[in-house]
Write a protein that holds these residues in place. Structure first.
Motif, PDB file in Angstrom:
ATOM      1  N   ASN A  86       0.660  -1.005   0.193  1.00  0.00           N
ATOM      2  CA  ASN A  86      -0.257   0.364  -0.071  1.00  0.00           C
ATOM      3  C   ASN A  86       1.066   1.414  -0.245  1.00  0.00           C
ATOM      4  O   ASN A  86       0.459   2.761  -0.311  1.00  0.00           O
ATOM      5  CB  ASN A  86      -0.760   0.125   1.015  1.00  0.00           C
ATOM      6  CG  ASN A  86      -1.840  -1.152   0.956  1.00  0.00           C
ATOM      7  OD1 ASN A  86      -2.422  -1.356   0.373  1.00  0.00           O
ATOM      8  ND2 ASN A  86      -3.080  -1.325   2.387  1.00  0.00           N
ATOM      9  N   SER A  87       2.342   1.348   0.213  1.00  0.00           N
ATOM     10  CA  SER A  87       3.158   2.289   0.393  1.00  0.00           C
ATOM     11  C   SER A  87       3.043   2.768  -1.592  1.00  0.00           C
ATOM     12  O   SER A  87       3.123   2.250  -1.933  1.00  0.00           O
ATOM     13  CB  SER A  87       4.678   1.969   0.722  1.00  0.00           C
ATOM     14  OG  SER A  87       5.290   2.599   0.420  1.00  0.00           O
ATOM     15  N   LYS A  88       3.261   3.757  -1.122  1.00  0.00           N
ATOM     16  CA  LYS A  88       3.272   5.063  -2.427  1.00  0.00           C
ATOM     17  C   LYS A  88       4.774   4.677  -2.769  1.00  0.00           C
ATOM     18  O   LYS A  88       4.912   5.207  -4.039  1.00  0.00           O
ATOM     19  CB  LYS A  88       2.896   6.653  -2.491  1.00  0.00           C
ATOM     20  CG  LYS A  88       1.041   6.217  -1.987  1.00  0.00           C
ATOM     21  CD  LYS A  88       0.993   8.047  -2.199  1.00  0.00           C
ATOM     22  CE  LYS A  88      -0.566   8.176  -2.135  1.00  0.00           C
ATOM     23  NZ  LYS A  88      -0.825  10.248  -2.266  1.00  0.00           N
ATOM     24  N   LEU A  89       5.644   4.672  -2.154  1.00  0.00           N
ATOM     25  CA  LEU A  89       7.062   4.843  -2.655  1.00  0.00           C
ATOM     26  C   LEU A  89       7.459   3.086  -3.593  1.00  0.00           C
ATOM     27  O   LEU A  89       8.106   3.003  -4.623  1.00  0.00           O
ATOM     28  CB  LEU A  89       8.089   4.750  -1.213  1.00  0.00           C
ATOM     29  CG  LEU A  89       9.529   4.443  -1.099  1.00  0.00           C
ATOM     30  CD1 LEU A  89       9.633   5.699  -2.547  1.00  0.00           C
ATOM     31  CD2 LEU A  89       9.977   4.130  -0.283  1.00  0.00           C
ATOM     32  N   PHE A  90       6.779   2.400  -2.344  1.00  0.00           N
ATOM     33  CA  PHE A  90       7.012   0.599  -3.679  1.00  0.00           C
ATOM     34  C   PHE A  90       6.287   0.621  -4.545  1.00  0.00           C
ATOM     35  O   PHE A  90       6.512   0.107  -5.563  1.00  0.00           O
ATOM     36  CB  PHE A  90       6.684  -0.274  -2.293  1.00  0.00           C
ATOM     37  CG  PHE A  90       7.457  -0.492  -1.137  1.00  0.00           C
ATOM     38  CD1 PHE A  90       8.540  -1.862  -1.301  1.00  0.00           C
ATOM     39  CD2 PHE A  90       7.558   0.058  -0.281  1.00  0.00           C
ATOM     40  CE1 PHE A  90       9.549  -1.868  -0.888  1.00  0.00           C
ATOM     41  CE2 PHE A  90       8.742  -0.225   1.289  1.00  0.00           C
ATOM     42  CZ  PHE A  90       9.564  -1.187   0.587  1.00  0.00           C
ATOM     43  N   GLN A  91       5.181   1.368  -4.892  1.00  0.00           N
ATOM     44  CA  GLN A  91       4.237   1.196  -5.868  1.00  0.00           C
ATOM     45  C   GLN A  91       4.998   2.290  -7.238  1.00  0.00           C
ATOM     46  O   GLN A  91       4.557   1.751  -8.117  1.00  0.00           O
ATOM     47  CB  GLN A  91       3.068   2.064  -5.767  1.00  0.00           C
ATOM     48  CG  GLN A  91       2.432   1.049  -5.119  1.00  0.00           C
ATOM     49  CD  GLN A  91       0.814   1.516  -4.628  1.00  0.00           C
ATOM     50  OE1 GLN A  91       0.620   3.452  -4.746  1.00  0.00           O
ATOM     51  NE2 GLN A  91      -0.664   0.999  -3.129  1.00  0.00           N
ATOM     52  N   LYS A  92       5.885   3.669  -6.961  1.00  0.00           N
ATOM     53  CA  LYS A  92       7.406   3.247  -7.994  1.00  0.00           C
ATOM     54  C   LYS A  92       7.777   2.418  -8.160  1.00  0.00           C
ATOM     55  O   LYS A  92       8.016   2.576 -10.069  1.00  0.00           O
ATOM     56  CB  LYS A  92       7.310   4.781  -7.305  1.00  0.00           C
ATOM     57  CG  LYS A  92       6.908   5.731  -6.763  1.00  0.00           C
ATOM     58  CD  LYS A  92       7.920   7.008  -6.368  1.00  0.00           C
ATOM     59  CE  LYS A  92       8.981   7.610  -7.275  1.00  0.00           C
ATOM     60  NZ  LYS A  92       9.556   8.139  -6.095  1.00  0.00           N
ATOM     61  N   TYR A  93       7.777   1.298  -7.541  1.00  0.00           N
ATOM     62  CA  TYR A  93       9.258   0.261  -8.641  1.00  0.00           C
ATOM     63  C   TYR A  93       7.684  -1.168  -8.528  1.00  0.00           C
ATOM     64  O   TYR A  93       8.691  -1.580  -7.523  1.00  0.00           O
ATOM     65  CB  TYR A  93      10.217   0.423  -6.897  1.00  0.00           C
ATOM     66  CG  TYR A  93      10.763   1.349  -7.014  1.00  0.00           C
ATOM     67  CD1 TYR A  93      11.182   1.856  -8.127  1.00  0.00           C
ATOM     68  CD2 TYR A  93      10.972   2.313  -5.761  1.00  0.00           C
ATOM     69  CE1 TYR A  93      12.198   3.403  -8.063  1.00  0.00           C
ATOM     70  CE2 TYR A  93      11.839   3.249  -5.646  1.00  0.00           C
ATOM     71  CZ  TYR A  93      12.298   3.458  -6.607  1.00  0.00           C
ATOM     72  OH  TYR A  93      12.923   5.160  -6.213  1.00  0.00           O
ATOM     73  N   PRO A  94       7.691  -1.154  -9.145  1.00  0.00           N
ATOM     74  CA  PRO A  94       6.631  -2.089  -9.573  1.00  0.00           C
ATOM     75  C   PRO A  94       7.119  -3.238  -9.753  1.00  0.00           C
ATOM     76  O   PRO A  94       7.036  -4.622  -9.375  1.00  0.00           O
ATOM     77  CB  PRO A  94       5.544  -2.229 -10.435  1.00  0.00           C
ATOM     78  CG  PRO A  94       6.444  -0.960 -11.570  1.00  0.00           C
ATOM     79  CD  PRO A  94       7.569  -0.124 -10.539  1.00  0.00           C
TER      80      PRO A  94
END
Length: 286
Positions: free
Chosen positions: A106-114
């Motif tokens: 759910n982290s926007k940071l981790f979602q930047k790196y699919p």
């Protein structure tokens, strides 16, 4: 594509050489022998391994036979994710990091790196150990010892499927002999028949021996080796995370800590320090 090329070369040379020597291709079609050998191999693999190992074995086979996912872009995403996390630790400590490492999906940071988010075990390793590091109650030497033990356990678990596949490969010549012996038993039951009939049945029995050796050394053994190499490449990304964390706790700046992790990446796509620096400069300039 490379794996397919290797398989084509094997089949072309083995079957082509057989035909050039005057062999008859239809002689290979021995359904009974094929069922015995493949059935015994599959059954033995199922008998010897728990369900989770069989599932992981299938996943690793798909990984080996599909397109390489550990590209330069994958490495870039991993290094940039680690750099951003380190910067957060330096600026805001654990509280700022909390929202990203508690539920990484759910982290926007981790979602930047699919590409990284797709690897659940790697994401778990990153989030758990960043939490450990950010607590600030562990020195570099202690952290390194903990991570080395964890990585040893991860490596052992990831290599179990390839080792099990290797054991199956080693057993295939034996299964081929079993099929050949059963073929000889059938031949002996027709011992009062013509020489031609006996010759056909003996040839059919020997196909079992050939198939067992062929499947072992030309198919399953190379596949097991490819699985092992693929998993060692995957482990190198865990090693990258370990080096980044240890060097950061030791007091190195974020860039140098991430660069220490970069050095652990596979050689085929490993970026240079200049490339890493340009990635960071580009990200910070956005």
């Amino acid at each position: 594509m490379q794996k397919l090329l290797g398989l084509i070369i094997i089949m072309f040379c083995v079957i082509g050489g057989y035909l050039m020597s005057g062999g008859i291709l239809s002689s290979f079609w021995q359904p009974g022998e094929i069922i015995i050998i493949f059935g015994a191999g599959i059954g033995a693999t199922i008998l010897a391994n728990p369900k989770n190992v069989l599932v992981e074995m299938w996943q690793q086979i798909k990984s080996v036979t599909s397109k390489n996912e550990y590209t330069l872009e994958f490495q870039q995403q991993l290094l940039m994710l680690l750099y951003e996390l380190l910067e957060m630790v330096d600026e805001g400590g654990l509280k700022r990091l909390d929202e990203h490492i508690e539920i990484p999906e759910n982290s926007k940071l981790f979602q930047k790196y699919p590409l990284i988010l797709r690897h659940k075990s790697l994401v778990t390793f990153i989030s758990d150990n960043f939490r450990l590091m950010a607590m600030g109650k562990i020195n570099a030497h202690e952290l390194e010892g903990i991570l080395e033990q964890e990585l040893a356990a991860v490596e052992e678990e990831l290599l179990i499927p390839s080792r099990s596949m290797q054991r199956t490969a080693e057993a295939m010549p034996g299964f081929g002999i079993c099929a050949a012996v059963l073929g000889i038993i059938i031949t002996m039951q027709s011992i009062d028949g013509s020489i031609a009939l006996i010759g056909v049945k003996v040839a059919a029995a020997l196909i079992g021996t050939f198939l067992g050796v062929f499947i072992c050394y030309c198919l399953i053994d190379p596949l097991a080796n490819a699985m092992e190499q693929e998993m060692k490449k995957k482990i190198s990304f865990f090693e990258c995370v370990r080096m980044v964390l240890v060097n950061h706790v030791a007091g190195k700046p974020s860039l140098l800590a991430v660069d220490s992790g970069r050095k652990m990446l596979p050689l085929d796509n490993k970026p240079t320090f200049a490339t890493l620096d340009s990635w960071i400069n580009k990200m910070e300039g956005m």
